[in-house]
Write a protein that holds these residues in place. Structure first.
Motif, short mmCIF file in Angstrom:
data_model
loop_
_atom_site.label_atom_id
_atom_site.label_comp_id
_atom_site.label_asym_id
_atom_site.label_seq_id
_atom_site.Cartn_x
_atom_site.Cartn_y
_atom_site.Cartn_z
N LEU A 246 56.95 -49.06 -23.26
CA LEU A 246 58.06 -48.79 -22.35
C LEU A 246 57.71 -49.21 -20.92
CD1 LEU A 246 59.16 -45.26 -23.66
CD2 LEU A 246 60.12 -47.49 -24.23
N VAL A 247 56.42 -49.40 -20.66
CA VAL A 247 55.96 -49.91 -19.37
C VAL A 247 55.92 -51.44 -19.38
CG1 VAL A 247 54.01 -50.01 -17.77
CG2 VAL A 247 54.61 -47.85 -18.87
N LEU A 248 55.33 -52.01 -20.42
CA LEU A 248 55.06 -53.45 -20.45
C LEU A 248 56.26 -54.29 -20.85
CD1 LEU A 248 51.50 -53.31 -22.08
CD2 LEU A 248 52.07 -53.61 -19.67
N LEU A 249 57.27 -53.68 -21.44
CA LEU A 249 58.50 -54.39 -21.78
C LEU A 249 59.63 -53.84 -20.90
CD1 LEU A 249 58.18 -54.48 -25.67
CD2 LEU A 249 57.85 -56.37 -24.08
N PRO A 250 60.40 -54.70 -20.26
CA PRO A 250 61.41 -54.25 -19.29
C PRO A 250 62.69 -53.74 -19.95
CG PRO A 250 61.45 -56.63 -19.41
CD PRO A 250 60.33 -56.18 -20.33
N VAL A 251 62.54 -52.74 -20.79
CA VAL A 251 63.73 -52.17 -21.42
C VAL A 251 64.51 -51.37 -20.38
CG1 VAL A 251 62.67 -52.07 -23.70
CG2 VAL A 251 62.41 -50.13 -22.16
N HIS A 252 65.79 -51.17 -20.64
CA HIS A 252 66.64 -50.44 -19.70
C HIS A 252 66.10 -49.03 -19.52
CE1 HIS A 252 70.25 -48.44 -18.11
NE2 HIS A 252 70.59 -49.65 -17.67
N TRP A 253 66.29 -48.50 -18.32
CA TRP A 253 65.78 -47.17 -18.01
C TRP A 253 66.43 -46.10 -18.88
CZ3 TRP A 253 61.42 -46.92 -15.66
CH2 TRP A 253 61.06 -47.91 -14.74
N GLY A 254 67.61 -46.37 -19.40
CA GLY A 254 68.26 -45.40 -20.27
C GLY A 254 67.45 -45.12 -21.52
N TRP A 255 66.79 -46.15 -22.06
CA TRP A 255 65.94 -45.95 -23.24
C TRP A 255 64.76 -45.05 -22.90
CZ3 TRP A 255 68.08 -47.06 -27.60
CH2 TRP A 255 68.95 -48.14 -27.72
N VAL A 256 64.16 -45.28 -21.73
CA VAL A 256 63.02 -44.48 -21.32
C VAL A 256 63.43 -43.02 -21.11
CG1 VAL A 256 61.23 -44.20 -19.57
CG2 VAL A 256 61.99 -46.50 -20.21
N ALA A 257 64.51 -42.80 -20.36
CA ALA A 257 64.96 -41.44 -20.09
C ALA A 257 65.37 -40.73 -21.37
CB ALA A 257 66.12 -41.47 -19.09
N GLY A 258 66.05 -41.46 -22.24
CA GLY A 258 66.49 -40.86 -23.51
C GLY A 258 65.32 -40.45 -24.38
N TYR A 259 64.30 -41.30 -24.46
CA TYR A 259 63.14 -40.97 -25.28
C TYR A 259 62.39 -39.79 -24.70
CZ TYR A 259 59.80 -41.91 -28.96
OH TYR A 259 59.04 -41.81 -30.10
N PHE A 260 62.24 -39.75 -23.39
CA PHE A 260 61.57 -38.62 -22.75
C PHE A 260 62.32 -37.32 -23.02
CE2 PHE A 260 59.18 -41.04 -19.15
CZ PHE A 260 58.35 -41.57 -20.10
N ALA A 261 63.64 -37.37 -22.91
CA ALA A 261 64.44 -36.15 -23.10
C ALA A 261 64.31 -35.63 -24.53
CB ALA A 261 65.90 -36.44 -22.77
N VAL A 262 64.43 -36.52 -25.50
CA VAL A 262 64.33 -36.11 -26.90
C VAL A 262 62.92 -35.61 -27.20
CG1 VAL A 262 64.37 -36.97 -29.27
CG2 VAL A 262 66.20 -37.60 -27.70
N ASP A 263 61.93 -36.25 -26.61
CA ASP A 263 60.55 -35.86 -26.85
C ASP A 263 60.28 -34.45 -26.32
OD1 ASP A 263 57.73 -36.66 -27.61
OD2 ASP A 263 57.44 -36.22 -25.49
#
Length: 323
Positions: A246-263
């Motif tokens: 999630l750091v090395l690939l420039p995926v949209h921030w929504g994916w990062v926030a969503g994964y953090f929330a579910v985690d």
């Protein structure tokens, strides 16, 4: 004696994890610059830094990507992945994408060397433990093989097939023991094939440059998603494995926030649910919010992992800085 051993475990984990935490930040910062804050400031590092031996394995994987992407030293990267295998199995997943990357850039002989170096290092690191205590060395592997799909698995295999997934159902457990690795290998094959086709169609063999390189990070990230989704056990701290991608690939921030929330939902739900079970409180899914959080977390992570498998493979570029 048992109490002393139990007290020693957190100390050993702290001693192993403490020195590698700055290494993660440094290497990810060198690779992706400010985006490395996703690692440094994200909830997973706070929640799981001292769970098991995950951070040293993650450090080996990140260092391997650094060596091959910034230093162009694939054999060193292969050795680091072999070393990572001594901590956790998952760094071995990246050996094949690395070999494909080297095959594309340098040819088949160097690709074979990558696989051999990784295997030799893994054997050499494990060999002393095998010789000194073969039963102890094999204990963790045996445990994973015979581990049933139960409430501690946090996987789709348990929740999707209720009530068939009862640990007492030996037929179901046997089927999952075969079906899970088969599907994981199939997901690996799909990721490798997609990555190879996307790059090989662009230029003839031997052409160098970012436009024709094998998408090492994208394919590695997708393969890890396939493993996390389809393996019979999905421990919460496995988020640390995925976080560097999630750091090395420039995926949209929504994916990062969503994964953090579910985690976070899964983390809080799992341990609160275990507390209810241990203390004989109401723990069924209809009367316990923690159990509901576990279900939401398991299925939320499953949906995100399946989606990220595709998102990673479709990502055209990386977050790796040029200099």
């Amino acid at each position: 004696m048992v109490r002393r051993q139990r007290r020693a475990v957190p100390l050993l984990l702290g001693a192993a994890a403490g020195p590698v935490r700055p290494a993660h930040r440094f290497l990810l910062g060198k690779l992706a610059r400010w985006r490395a804050l996703v690692w440094a400031l994200g909830p997973p590092l706070v929640l799981y830094a001292f769970h098991n031996w995950d951070l040293p394995a993650v450090a080996c994987s990140v260092a391997a990507f650094y060596c091959v992407l910034r230093k162009d030293r694939p054999l060193v990267a292969a050795a680091l992945l072999g070393l990572g295998f001594a901590f956790k199995f998952y760094p071995a997943i990246f050996v094949l994408p690395l070999a494909f990357h080297v095959l594309r850039r340098r040819g088949s002989l160097d690709a074979v060397r990558v696989v051999l170096v990784s295997a030799v290092v893994a054997v050499l690191v494990n060999l002393p433990f095998v010789l000194v205590g073969p039963q102890g060395w094999a204990a963790s592997l045996t445990f994973q093989v015979i581990r049933p799909v139960d409430i501690t698995a946090n996987s789709i295999w348990f929740w999707w097939f209720r009530p068939l997934s009862d640990p007492a159902n030996t037929v179901f457990q046997s089927v999952v023991g075969v079906l899970s690795p088969v599907l994981i290998l199939a997901s690996f094959a799909v990721a490798l094939a997609v990555g190879w086709r996307r790059r090989c169609d662009l230029a003839p063999h031997g052409t160098r440059g970012n436009s024709t390189d094998f998408p090492l990070l994208q394919v590695s990230g997708a393969m890890l998603c396939g493993f996390l989704l389809l393996y019979k056990v999905d421990s919460p701290q496995y988020t640390l494995w995925l976080l560097p991608f999630l750091v090395l690939l420039p995926v949209h921030w929504g994916w990062v926030a969503g994964y953090f929330a579910v985690d976070v939902v899964l983390y809080l739900g799992v341990f609160r649910w275990y507390y209810a079970i241990e203390n004989r409180l109401p723990d069924d899914i209809y009367n316990n919010v923690a159990a509901q959080a576990v279900v939401a977390g398991v299925w939320g992570r499953a949906a995100l992992l399946a989606s990220l498998f595709v998102v990673f493979l479709k990502t055209e570029r990386t977050s790796v800085a040029v200099t």
